[in-house]
Enzyme design. Structure first.
Site, mmCIF file in Angstrom:
data_model
loop_
_atom_site.group_PDB
_atom_site.id
_atom_site.type_symbol
_atom_site.label_atom_id
_atom_site.label_comp_id
_atom_site.label_asym_id
_atom_site.label_seq_id
_atom_site.Cartn_x
_atom_site.Cartn_y
_atom_site.Cartn_z
ATOM 1 N N LEU A 145 14.896 105.121 -38.348
ATOM 2 C CA LEU A 145 13.860 104.473 -37.521
ATOM 3 C C LEU A 145 13.743 103.001 -37.873
ATOM 4 O O LEU A 145 14.096 102.585 -38.982
ATOM 5 C CB LEU A 145 12.511 105.177 -37.698
ATOM 6 N N LYS A 182 24.104 106.173 -44.106
ATOM 7 C CA LYS A 182 22.912 105.308 -44.013
ATOM 8 C C LYS A 182 23.222 103.903 -44.533
ATOM 9 O O LYS A 182 22.914 102.894 -43.891
ATOM 10 C CB LYS A 182 21.763 105.942 -44.812
ATOM 11 N N TYR A 184 21.755 88.329 -32.814
ATOM 12 C CA TYR A 184 20.881 87.165 -32.668
ATOM 13 C C TYR A 184 20.855 86.313 -33.932
ATOM 14 O O TYR A 184 20.608 86.814 -35.033
ATOM 15 C CB TYR A 184 19.458 87.600 -32.316
ATOM 16 N N CYS A 235 14.659 97.083 -45.993
ATOM 17 C CA CYS A 235 15.895 97.870 -46.031
ATOM 18 C C CYS A 235 17.164 97.051 -46.234
ATOM 19 O O CYS A 235 17.868 97.248 -47.219
ATOM 20 C CB CYS A 235 16.009 98.704 -44.766
ATOM 21 N N LYS A 260 17.886 95.262 -49.756
ATOM 22 C CA LYS A 260 18.050 96.180 -50.895
ATOM 23 C C LYS A 260 19.212 97.155 -50.669
ATOM 24 O O LYS A 260 19.914 97.513 -51.598
ATOM 25 C CB LYS A 260 16.738 96.926 -51.189
#
Ligand code: NAD
Length: 444
Positions: free
Chosen positions: A156, A211, A258, A267, A270
């Site tokens: 998300l 991820k 962009y 996120c 790190k």
């Protein structure tokens, strides 16, 4: 299903609320008393569009509740999520102490078989470690319970978190024990009715790495475009034209192209670091990622230095800064580019009046007392007596300023648009000096 979510932050709370909204019974757990008090009072401790309404509805329908007591929450649970923070440790690797503490607690307090799902972003091998911790706890109390550990990273985005969770592009799950698959399918079925194939089940290591791979790829796109924008400024090209031209290629796609003042947030910075540490530990050098990170640090300063270059000396200058959150739609200021820019300005003798629709409180908390930094009640208040306006985060309320009004409030008419939001012709027509990132206007 009976579900427990441990960690009621940006990810855990949204996960809990969305699972409750499709009919599951969810208990959200956090060890922060204040947070749980707020949640019980019906107030989300974070800003996320749409979250409070959904929270209220599901609490009223008794599908959602909040507690600090993990032991009682686990009674009868079929699934427990670990959704606590994995902040950057001192050497850049992910700090797993919170994940492991929850795993230990779950192992010690579980009273029935259940699926333990690691939703936090964790390095490859963490689910194996969680499994060991849980098993050791069960052994300590000679428990015959079966706790199966699965990986299920979250994708998300803050600002659109509810929509992202409700209508995911895909759901990644990593399992070693096939018995984990059915509860995963059952739990997520309502979110992927359009295409059950969106639930992609794989081994745990691949799931964990997916991820990091995704975040690192997105960070790479941003850094690449930022470097291209700098080249645009030198050769007289317009990064927005280049972006549109590149993005029209289906192999590239339009998103995450962009140019701006560098990426931030809780996120990308790190996760890029943690992935590099994982690779280093295994003797693999991720050369591209090293550069992605360097380019990002440089970009934040590149933006700040534009302001200094214009004025020569920043001493005595007063700057209005719009946008403190790392992106619009959130109050999250972790690693926000605004921090580097504010630091730079204040260090060089300027004063800053900052405004953000949601992020000012967190920003003030994280920056502490900083001489020269004040917070304005409204975007236009920030402009009073300013020598320049600096747009750092493109909240929609900043997208179409009344330049007439701005000109009246400001001491001098100077705009730095680090999100390429404004049209040069409009701003120039009002007599403003205008600079942005990677567009020919920037050379004006
Ligand atoms: P957060 O800091 O907002 O929330 C973490 C919560 O866990 C806090 O409320 C904290 O009090 C609680 N907590 C810590 N230890 C606990 C314990 N022992 N028992 C109960 N609660 C405990 O973090 P977040 O942004 O929600 O991120 C959580 C994880 O999800 C991280 O690994 C992050 O990388 C990942 N992630 C975050 C995002 C995002 O956009 N924020 C997106 C995808 C993945």
């Amino acid at each position: 299903m009976q579900i427990v979510v441990v960690g009621s932050g940006y990810v855990g709370l949204v996960t809990g609320v969305c699972l409750a909204d499709v009919g599951h019974h969810v208990i959200c757990v956090d060890n922060n008393d204040e947070k749980i008090k707020k949640l019980r009072g019906g107030k989300p401790p974070i800003f996320e569009p749409g979250l409070d309404g959904l929270m209220q509805r599901n609490t009223e329908h008794e599908r959602l509740s909040f507690t600090t007591d993990l032991g009682s929450a686990l009674k009868g649970a079929e699934v427990v999520f670990i959704a606590v923070g994995t902040p950057q440790g001192e050497d850049g690797s992910a700090d797993l102490q919170y994940v492991k503490a929850v795993a230990k607690d779950v192992g010690a307090k579980a009273q029935n078989d259940m699926l333990v799902i690691v939703k936090s972003t964790v390095p490859v091998g963490t689910c194996d470690a969680v499994e060991q911790v849980v098993t050791a706890e069960l052994k300590k109390r000679s428990s015959p319970l079966k706790l199966i550990v699965a990986s299920n990273p979250e994708f998300l985005k803050e600002g659109t978190a509810i929509e992202d969770f409700m209508r995911p592009d895909r759901i990644i799950a990593g399992v070693e024990d096939p018995a984990a698959e059915e509860p995963l399918r059952e739990m997520y079925r309502p979110f992927i009715i359009d295409d059950p194939g969106k639930l992609m089940i794989m081994d745990r290591h691949s799931s964990e790495l997916t991820k990091y791979g995704a975040n690192a790829m997105l960070a790479t796109r941003i850094s690449f475009m930022n470097e291209l924008a700098r080249l645009c400024e030198k050769v007289g090209a317009d990064i927005d034209n280049v972006r549109r031209g590149m993005g029209a290629d289906a192999r590239i796609g339009k998103k995450f192209l962009y140019a701006g003042p560098g990426y931030g947030g809780s996120c990308f910075p790190k996760d890029v670091q943690a992935l590099m540490r994982t690779a280093e530990e295994r003797g693999v050098e991720l050369k591209v990622l090293n550069s992605v990170e360097d380019a990002n640090k440089a970009q934040k300063l590149f933006a700040a230095e534009k302001i200094k270059r214009h004025f020569g000396d920043l001493k005595g200058k007063h700057v209005a800064l719009w946008g403190l959150a790392f992106k619009p739609g959130t109050d999250d200021v972790r690693e926000a580019p605004a921090k580097t820019i504010v630091d730079f300005l204040v260090k060089h003798g300027a004063t800053v009046a900052a405004h953000d629709p949601e992020g000012a409180k967190n920003f003030a908390f994280e920056m502490g007392e900083l001489k020269g930094l004040t917070y304005a009640k409204s975007a236009y208040d920030a402009l009073k007596g300013a020598d320049a306006l600096v747009l750092v985060t493109e909240w929609s309320e900043y997208r179409r300023p009344n330049w007439d009004k701005a000109a009246q409030l400001m001491r001098s008419k100077v705009v730095f648009d680090f999100r390429n939001q404004y049209q040069y012709s409009h701003v120039k027509a009002e007599g403003f000096h205008y600079e942005c990132i990677g567009r020919p206007d920037a050379r004006s």
